[in-house]
Enzyme design. Sequence first.
Site, PDB file in Angstrom:
ATOM      1  N   SER A  10       0.839  -1.203   0.000  1.00  0.00           N
ATOM      2  CA  SER A  10       0.000   0.000   0.000  1.00  0.00           C
ATOM      3  C   SER A  10       0.871   1.249   0.000  1.00  0.00           C
ATOM      4  O   SER A  10       1.634   1.477   0.946  1.00  0.00           O
ATOM      5  CB  SER A  10      -0.891   0.016   1.238  1.00  0.00           C
ATOM      6  OG  SER A  10      -1.504   1.295   1.361  1.00  0.00           O
ATOM      7  N   HIS A  35      -1.057  -1.064  -4.234  1.00  0.00           N
ATOM      8  CA  HIS A  35      -2.398  -0.797  -3.693  1.00  0.00           C
ATOM      9  C   HIS A  35      -2.517   0.680  -3.382  1.00  0.00           C
ATOM     10  O   HIS A  35      -1.648   1.261  -2.709  1.00  0.00           O
ATOM     11  CB  HIS A  35      -2.591  -1.633  -2.418  1.00  0.00           C
ATOM     12  CG  HIS A  35      -3.955  -1.575  -1.814  1.00  0.00           C
ATOM     13  ND1 HIS A  35      -5.012  -2.329  -2.281  1.00  0.00           N
ATOM     14  CD2 HIS A  35      -4.426  -0.864  -0.753  1.00  0.00           C
ATOM     15  CE1 HIS A  35      -6.083  -2.073  -1.519  1.00  0.00           C
ATOM     16  NE2 HIS A  35      -5.754  -1.205  -0.605  1.00  0.00           N
ATOM     17  N   ASP A  37      -4.756   3.543  -1.645  1.00  0.00           N
ATOM     18  CA  ASP A  37      -5.838   3.750  -0.656  1.00  0.00           C
ATOM     19  C   ASP A  37      -6.386   5.165  -0.745  1.00  0.00           C
ATOM     20  O   ASP A  37      -5.844   6.091  -0.144  1.00  0.00           O
ATOM     21  CB  ASP A  37      -5.290   3.500   0.758  1.00  0.00           C
ATOM     22  CG  ASP A  37      -5.200   2.021   1.054  1.00  0.00           C
ATOM     23  OD1 ASP A  37      -4.132   1.552   1.481  1.00  0.00           O
ATOM     24  OD2 ASP A  37      -6.209   1.334   0.848  1.00  0.00           O
ATOM     25  N   MET A  39      -9.035   7.945   0.116  1.00  0.00           N
ATOM     26  CA  MET A  39      -9.955   8.195   1.235  1.00  0.00           C
ATOM     27  C   MET A  39     -10.550   9.600   1.123  1.00  0.00           C
ATOM     28  O   MET A  39      -9.831  10.550   0.839  1.00  0.00           O
ATOM     29  CB  MET A  39      -9.206   8.101   2.565  1.00  0.00           C
ATOM     30  CG  MET A  39      -8.506   6.790   2.774  1.00  0.00           C
ATOM     31  SD  MET A  39      -7.544   6.848   4.310  1.00  0.00           S
ATOM     32  CE  MET A  39      -6.621   5.339   4.157  1.00  0.00           C
ATOM     33  N   HIS A  68      -8.294   1.158  -4.183  1.00  0.00           N
ATOM     34  CA  HIS A  68      -9.268   0.886  -3.111  1.00  0.00           C
ATOM     35  C   HIS A  68      -9.964   2.205  -2.794  1.00  0.00           C
ATOM     36  O   HIS A  68      -9.379   3.084  -2.151  1.00  0.00           O
ATOM     37  CB  HIS A  68      -8.504   0.336  -1.894  1.00  0.00           C
ATOM     38  CG  HIS A  68      -9.335   0.149  -0.669  1.00  0.00           C
ATOM     39  ND1 HIS A  68      -8.765  -0.134   0.552  1.00  0.00           N
ATOM     40  CD2 HIS A  68     -10.668   0.164  -0.453  1.00  0.00           C
ATOM     41  CE1 HIS A  68      -9.705  -0.279   1.469  1.00  0.00           C
ATOM     42  NE2 HIS A  68     -10.876  -0.094   0.884  1.00  0.00           N
ATOM     43  N   MET A  70     -12.110   4.228  -0.745  1.00  0.00           N
ATOM     44  CA  MET A  70     -12.787   4.369   0.547  1.00  0.00           C
ATOM     45  C   MET A  70     -13.527   5.709   0.520  1.00  0.00           C
ATOM     46  O   MET A  70     -13.168   6.677   1.201  1.00  0.00           O
ATOM     47  CB  MET A  70     -11.772   4.334   1.699  1.00  0.00           C
ATOM     48  CG  MET A  70     -11.198   2.950   1.923  1.00  0.00           C
ATOM     49  SD  MET A  70      -9.759   2.932   2.992  1.00  0.00           S
ATOM     50  CE  MET A  70      -8.473   3.045   1.767  1.00  0.00           C
ATOM     51  N   MET A 138     -11.608  -6.114   4.840  1.00  0.00           N
ATOM     52  CA  MET A 138     -10.815  -5.178   5.645  1.00  0.00           C
ATOM     53  C   MET A 138     -10.498  -5.839   6.982  1.00  0.00           C
ATOM     54  O   MET A 138     -11.409  -6.270   7.704  1.00  0.00           O
ATOM     55  CB  MET A 138     -11.575  -3.877   5.856  1.00  0.00           C
ATOM     56  CG  MET A 138     -11.635  -2.972   4.641  1.00  0.00           C
ATOM     57  SD  MET A 138     -10.029  -2.626   3.895  1.00  0.00           S
ATOM     58  CE  MET A 138      -9.205  -1.773   5.235  1.00  0.00           C
ATOM     59  N   GLY A 143      -8.941   3.596   7.160  1.00  0.00           N
ATOM     60  CA  GLY A 143      -8.663   5.016   7.398  1.00  0.00           C
ATOM     61  C   GLY A 143      -7.209   5.280   7.706  1.00  0.00           C
ATOM     62  O   GLY A 143      -6.679   6.340   7.373  1.00  0.00           O
ATOM     63  N   PHE A 144      -6.548   4.307   8.317  1.00  0.00           N
ATOM     64  CA  PHE A 144      -5.161   4.554   8.708  1.00  0.00           C
ATOM     65  C   PHE A 144      -4.328   3.283   8.567  1.00  0.00           C
ATOM     66  O   PHE A 144      -4.801   2.188   8.860  1.00  0.00           O
ATOM     67  CB  PHE A 144      -5.087   5.031  10.173  1.00  0.00           C
ATOM     68  CG  PHE A 144      -5.802   6.323  10.405  1.00  0.00           C
ATOM     69  CD1 PHE A 144      -7.157   6.327  10.718  1.00  0.00           C
ATOM     70  CD2 PHE A 144      -5.145   7.542  10.239  1.00  0.00           C
ATOM     71  CE1 PHE A 144      -7.848   7.526  10.883  1.00  0.00           C
ATOM     72  CE2 PHE A 144      -5.824   8.748  10.421  1.00  0.00           C
ATOM     73  CZ  PHE A 144      -7.179   8.738  10.734  1.00  0.00           C
ATOM     74  N   GLY A 145      -3.085   3.462   8.137  1.00  0.00           N
ATOM     75  CA  GLY A 145      -2.162   2.321   8.133  1.00  0.00           C
ATOM     76  C   GLY A 145      -1.605   2.118   9.539  1.00  0.00           C
ATOM     77  O   GLY A 145      -1.860   2.911  10.444  1.00  0.00           O
ATOM     78  N   GLY A 146      -0.887   1.021   9.724  1.00  0.00           N
ATOM     79  CA  GLY A 146      -0.189   0.779  10.983  1.00  0.00           C
ATOM     80  C   GLY A 146      -1.057   0.311  12.133  1.00  0.00           C
ATOM     81  O   GLY A 146      -0.639   0.307  13.287  1.00  0.00           O
ATOM     82  N   ASP A 176      -6.569  -6.580   3.884  1.00  0.00           N
ATOM     83  CA  ASP A 176      -5.954  -5.252   3.904  1.00  0.00           C
ATOM     84  C   ASP A 176      -5.990  -4.682   5.318  1.00  0.00           C
ATOM     85  O   ASP A 176      -7.052  -4.400   5.853  1.00  0.00           O
ATOM     86  CB  ASP A 176      -6.739  -4.335   2.949  1.00  0.00           C
ATOM     87  CG  ASP A 176      -6.224  -2.914   2.922  1.00  0.00           C
ATOM     88  OD1 ASP A 176      -6.847  -2.106   2.211  1.00  0.00           O
ATOM     89  OD2 ASP A 176      -5.222  -2.612   3.594  1.00  0.00           O
ATOM     90  N   GLY A 177      -4.756  -4.572   5.889  1.00  0.00           N
ATOM     91  CA  GLY A 177      -4.670  -3.940   7.203  1.00  0.00           C
ATOM     92  C   GLY A 177      -3.987  -4.830   8.213  1.00  0.00           C
ATOM     93  O   GLY A 177      -4.516  -5.901   8.534  1.00  0.00           O
ATOM     94  N   GLY A 178      -2.802  -4.404   8.662  1.00  0.00           N
ATOM     95  CA  GLY A 178      -2.081  -5.174   9.684  1.00  0.00           C
ATOM     96  C   GLY A 178      -1.473  -6.455   9.159  1.00  0.00           C
ATOM     97  O   GLY A 178      -1.233  -7.404   9.914  1.00  0.00           O
ATOM     98  N   GLY A 198       1.197  -2.428   4.001  1.00  0.00           N
ATOM     99  CA  GLY A 198       1.771  -1.084   3.916  1.00  0.00           C
ATOM    100  C   GLY A 198       2.984  -0.976   4.829  1.00  0.00           C
ATOM    101  O   GLY A 198       4.130  -1.114   4.409  1.00  0.00           O
TER     102      GLY A 198
HETATM  103  C1  DX5 Z   1      -6.618   1.349   5.860  1.00  0.00           C
HETATM  104  C2  DX5 Z   1      -5.628   1.108   4.758  1.00  0.00           C
HETATM  105  C3  DX5 Z   1      -4.492   0.311   5.344  1.00  0.00           C
HETATM  106  C4  DX5 Z   1      -3.336   0.143   4.413  1.00  0.00           C
HETATM  107  C5  DX5 Z   1      -2.381  -0.913   4.908  1.00  0.00           C
HETATM  108  O1  DX5 Z   1      -7.626   2.127   5.386  1.00  0.00           O
HETATM  109  O2  DX5 Z   1      -6.254   0.410   3.702  1.00  0.00           O
HETATM  110  O3  DX5 Z   1      -5.007  -0.928   5.714  1.00  0.00           O
HETATM  111  O4  DX5 Z   1      -3.812  -0.281   3.187  1.00  0.00           O
HETATM  112  O5  DX5 Z   1      -1.996  -0.558   6.148  1.00  0.00           O
HETATM  113  P1  DX5 Z   1      -0.938  -1.381   7.015  1.00  0.00           P
HETATM  114  O6  DX5 Z   1      -0.405  -2.508   6.170  1.00  0.00           O
HETATM  115  O7  DX5 Z   1       0.115  -0.372   7.363  1.00  0.00           O
HETATM  116  O8  DX5 Z   1      -1.734  -1.879   8.181  1.00  0.00           O
HETATM  117 ZN    ZN Z   2      -6.692  -0.514   1.145  1.00  0.00          ZN
END
Ligand code: DX5
Ligand code: ZN
Length: 218
Positions: A10, A35, A37, A39, A68, A70, A138, A143-146, A176-178, A198
């Site tokens: 991402s 990817h 993202d 938003m 993606h 959002m 999801m 909304g946020f990475g990490g 997607d996410g974590g 990401g």
């Molecule tokens: C959330 C994003 C994140 C991103 C990946 O809206 O879609 O999930 O892609 O984030 P990481 O891999 O840093 O959790």
């Molecule tokens: Zn995404």
Amino acid sequence: MTHPTIIAPSVLAADWGRLHEQVRAVQDAGADWLHLDVMDGHLVENISFGPAFCDCVAKAAKVPLDVHLMITRPDTFWQRFAKFAKMITIHVEAACDVAATLRAIRGAGIQCGITLKPGTPFSLIEPFLGDVDLVLVMTVEPGFGGQPFIPEMLEKVRAAREIRSARGLAYRIEVDGGINAATGKSSIEAGADTLVAGTSVFAAPDMAAAIRAIRGAE
Ligand code: DX5
Ligand code: ZN
């Protein structure tokens, strides 16, 4: 129907101050897709970037772009991503005719995906499964990475796999996410074949090793 594993880093987690360098580096490190993202600050509690930023990524990209959206109104915005997107995924929570938007994306020769937030029941996307090329589960609140991976979401990954097999469908299953080596492994075991990562890739000292570890090739 199963698919070879795709790793889709991402760009949300990249250093945007050296965007093209990061795009080239993550491609050289083994990324299969990128990817993006997008938003709108309405469907999710953050604003990231729009079509102009994605177009800038596309100028350096040699791999397919996985967009993606959002956003609350993908019906009025998806066309802005059409010239460079391989895949456009929209949220079932969007305030539009989701089926018509998916049809319009496919009608433009672009693959389409459906996705849902962690709090949305899987049943809400079932009506669309016959008309998509990808289901994105999801595994964090978008909304946020990490953020930390939500393991309960693996139930939705398993449901997507079961329905695909029962109905003879062929969509990819994306998470997607974590996603890191450990959560990637449990996601693949549950049926995921497309993994967005990401932070675990862009923050890694060795991006190629991070991608191999998520792919399970380590
Ligand atoms: C959330 C994003 C994140 C991103 C990946 O809206 O879609 O999930 O892609 O984030 P990481 O891999 O840093 O959790
Ligand atoms: Zn995404």
